[in-house]
Scaffold this active site. Structure first.
Site, mmCIF file in Angstrom:
data_model
loop_
_atom_site.group_PDB
_atom_site.id
_atom_site.type_symbol
_atom_site.label_atom_id
_atom_site.label_comp_id
_atom_site.label_asym_id
_atom_site.label_seq_id
_atom_site.Cartn_x
_atom_site.Cartn_y
_atom_site.Cartn_z
ATOM 1 N N ALA A 62 -75.128 -24.313 73.160
ATOM 2 C CA ALA A 62 -74.470 -25.861 73.192
ATOM 3 C C ALA A 62 -73.357 -25.744 73.795
ATOM 4 C CB ALA A 62 -74.351 -26.180 71.828
ATOM 5 N N GLY A 108 -77.755 -22.520 71.728
ATOM 6 C CA GLY A 108 -78.937 -22.780 72.255
ATOM 7 C C GLY A 108 -78.757 -22.531 73.346
ATOM 8 N N GLU A 111 -82.168 -20.275 72.233
ATOM 9 C CA GLU A 111 -83.666 -21.128 72.502
ATOM 10 C C GLU A 111 -83.771 -21.837 73.262
ATOM 11 O OE1 GLU A 111 -80.490 -23.699 70.247
ATOM 12 O OE2 GLU A 111 -81.934 -23.212 68.164
ATOM 13 N N GLU A 131 -74.872 -19.022 65.442
ATOM 14 C CA GLU A 131 -74.152 -20.183 64.929
ATOM 15 C C GLU A 131 -73.349 -19.533 63.725
ATOM 16 O OE1 GLU A 131 -76.937 -19.454 66.775
ATOM 17 O OE2 GLU A 131 -77.145 -21.906 67.831
HETATM 18 C C1 LIG Z 1 -77.551 -26.736 68.885
HETATM 19 C C2 LIG Z 1 -77.133 -25.004 69.354
HETATM 20 C C3 LIG Z 1 -75.977 -24.838 68.898
HETATM 21 C C4 LIG Z 1 -75.655 -23.854 69.515
HETATM 22 O O1 LIG Z 1 -76.007 -23.426 70.737
HETATM 23 S S1 LIG Z 1 -73.773 -23.285 68.844
HETATM 24 C C5 LIG Z 1 -73.248 -22.807 70.123
HETATM 25 C C6 LIG Z 1 -73.420 -21.139 69.822
HETATM 26 N N1 LIG Z 1 -72.604 -19.996 70.799
HETATM 27 C C7 LIG Z 1 -72.162 -19.379 70.309
HETATM 28 O O2 LIG Z 1 -71.463 -19.498 69.849
HETATM 29 C C8 LIG Z 1 -71.319 -18.643 71.612
HETATM 30 C C9 LIG Z 1 -69.742 -18.679 71.976
HETATM 31 N N2 LIG Z 1 -69.733 -18.169 73.059
HETATM 32 C C10 LIG Z 1 -69.157 -16.477 73.398
HETATM 33 O O3 LIG Z 1 -69.168 -15.805 72.328
HETATM 34 C C11 LIG Z 1 -68.975 -15.935 74.493
HETATM 35 O O4 LIG Z 1 -67.994 -16.837 74.960
HETATM 36 C C12 LIG Z 1 -69.545 -15.399 74.778
HETATM 37 C C13 LIG Z 1 -69.780 -13.401 74.634
HETATM 38 C C14 LIG Z 1 -70.519 -15.727 76.111
HETATM 39 C C15 LIG Z 1 -68.716 -14.535 75.973
HETATM 40 O O5 LIG Z 1 -67.266 -14.552 75.455
HETATM 41 P P1 LIG Z 1 -66.082 -13.746 76.891
HETATM 42 O O6 LIG Z 1 -67.239 -12.859 77.912
HETATM 43 O O7 LIG Z 1 -65.405 -12.890 76.073
HETATM 44 O O8 LIG Z 1 -65.832 -15.516 77.579
HETATM 45 P P2 LIG Z 1 -64.973 -16.150 76.581
HETATM 46 O O9 LIG Z 1 -64.044 -16.408 77.494
HETATM 47 O O10 LIG Z 1 -65.315 -16.025 74.970
HETATM 48 O O11 LIG Z 1 -65.723 -17.228 77.761
HETATM 49 C C16 LIG Z 1 -65.927 -17.941 78.561
HETATM 50 C C17 LIG Z 1 -65.539 -19.428 78.475
HETATM 51 O O12 LIG Z 1 -66.491 -19.846 78.149
HETATM 52 C C18 LIG Z 1 -66.063 -20.651 77.175
HETATM 53 N N3 LIG Z 1 -67.323 -21.231 76.284
HETATM 54 C C19 LIG Z 1 -68.241 -20.267 75.499
HETATM 55 N N4 LIG Z 1 -68.914 -20.107 74.883
HETATM 56 C C20 LIG Z 1 -69.066 -21.678 75.385
HETATM 57 C C21 LIG Z 1 -70.140 -22.624 74.640
HETATM 58 N N5 LIG Z 1 -70.543 -22.026 73.506
HETATM 59 N N6 LIG Z 1 -69.795 -24.070 74.624
HETATM 60 C C22 LIG Z 1 -68.570 -24.650 75.307
HETATM 61 N N7 LIG Z 1 -67.153 -23.402 75.269
HETATM 62 C C23 LIG Z 1 -67.597 -22.420 75.556
HETATM 63 C C24 LIG Z 1 -64.889 -20.577 76.239
HETATM 64 O O13 LIG Z 1 -64.676 -21.048 75.489
HETATM 65 C C25 LIG Z 1 -64.261 -20.574 77.680
HETATM 66 O O14 LIG Z 1 -63.852 -20.939 78.086
HETATM 67 P P3 LIG Z 1 -62.018 -20.802 78.660
HETATM 68 O O15 LIG Z 1 -61.952 -19.853 79.763
HETATM 69 O O16 LIG Z 1 -62.156 -21.842 78.800
HETATM 70 O O17 LIG Z 1 -60.694 -20.152 77.641
#
Ligand SMILES: C/C=C/C(=O)SCCNC(=O)CCNC(=O)[C@H](O)C(C)(C)COP(=O)(O)OP(=O)(O)OC[C@H]1O[C@@H](n2cnc3c(N)ncnc32)[C@H](O)[C@@H]1OP(=O)(O)O
Length: 257
Positions: A62, A108, A111, A131
């Site tokens: 998400a 998500g 999911e 999460e």
């Molecule tokens: C009901 C459902 C609830 C949910 O799904 S809650 C969300 C659960 N997901 C997470 O917590 C995953 C979060 N993301 C990460 O852990 C990491 O990212 C990754 C492992 C996917 C990738 O890591 P890396 O390769 O180091 O890239 P990066 O610099 O962290 O991310 C690249 C850009 O992507 C944005 N981003 C990543 N995941 C999300 C997300 N879930 N929602 C919004 N933005 C996201 C970051 O912020 C950043 O952005 P910028 O380049 O502007 O700094």
């Protein structure tokens, strides 16, 4: 621009999530996916669907940045229900959906992949429900579908630690059907879709109606409880801290409040 690309090749169609940089599932992307499924349903001859992500990942879940635009517990519960209903629709779809997961399927994103009928993953992909790491809980039916695939013990560990497993391990756990080197993943998904598409349409549709009878009867109750809990948890200080910490790219400091 964030979108879902829809491409048809013979009796197989591909849906590609294109929402850079992480294919986060914003509300708009969920709505687009819904609209594309409407379109696919109108096509009489499609026998298999492949769902994949463009760029580095399948989907990072998400849209965490969008969370800050919501205010009330009911808004978050509504978001959870939007995802849950869409994913239920996918699971009940008469056309088999094959998720081809590369890079990462987190939160998500996993999911979504779990709502597909078959999952092929790249060996190095990261699959998990992180999460709790940002002070919230899964909300798109992850608390119900993950244990159904991997068993309660592994689901507790994955959800409570928030740590992802590799694609290779996901195949060992039964979360994925097969894992492949990333360079052949999409080719393998096409091969599998072609095998399915070679079957008679009416037989595919019957099987797609029958296998869901095996589903646990508590599932619907479980996801309703999950959507409520997802909304409530956002009232906690730790949720604000976790989300802010993610956006500020630092470790959260939880106060158990
Ligand atoms: C009901 C459902 C609830 C949910 O799904 S809650 C969300 C659960 N997901 C997470 O917590 C995953 C979060 N993301 C990460 O852990 C990491 O990212 C990754 C492992 C996917 C990738 O890591 P890396 O390769 O180091 O890239 P990066 O610099 O962290 O991310 C690249 C850009 O992507 C944005 N981003 C990543 N995941 C999300 C997300 N879930 N929602 C919004 N933005 C996201 C970051 O912020 C950043 O952005 P910028 O380049 O502007 O700094």
């Amino acid at each position: 621009m964030s979108t879902i690309h829809y491409q048809k090749s013979g009796q197989v169609a591909s849906l590609t999530i294109s929402s850079p940089p992480a294919n986060a599932l914003s509300r708009a992307i969920l709505e687009q996916l819904e609209a594309v499924l409407d379109e696919v349903e109108q096509e009489q001859d499609i026998k298999a669907l492949i769902l994949k992500g463009e760029g580095k990942f399948f989907s990072a879940g998400a849209d965490i940045k969008e969370f800050t635009s919501l205010q009330q517990a009911e808004d978050y519960t509504a978001l959870a229900k939007q995802g849950q209903e869409l994913f239920n629709r996918m699971e009940g779809f008469k056309i088999p959906i094959i998720a081809a997961v590369h890079g990462a399927a987190l939160g998500g994103g996993l999911e979504l992949a779990m709502a597909c009928h078959i999952r092929l993953v790249s060996e190095q992909a990261k699959l998990g429900l992180p999460e709790l790491t940002i002070g919230i809980i899964p909300g798109f039916a992850g608390t119900q579908r993950l244990p159904a695939y991997v068993g309660a013990a592994k689901a507790y560990e994955m959800i409570l630690t928030g740590e992802p497993i590799s694609g290779r391990m996901a195949a060992e756990y039964g979360l994925a059907n097969h894992s492949y080197p990333e360079e052949v993943l999409f080719e393998k998904a096409n091969e599998l879709a072609a095998k399915v598409a070679a079957k008679s349409g009416p037989t595919i549709h019957r099987v797609m109606k029958l296998i869901p009878y095996t589903k646990n009867k508590n599932f619907q109750e479980g996801i309703e409880a999950e959507a409520e809990a997802f909304g409530e948890i956002f009232g906690n200080e730790d949720a604000s801290e976790g989300i802010t910490a993610f956006i500020e790219k630092r470790k959260p400091s939880f106060q158990d409040k």
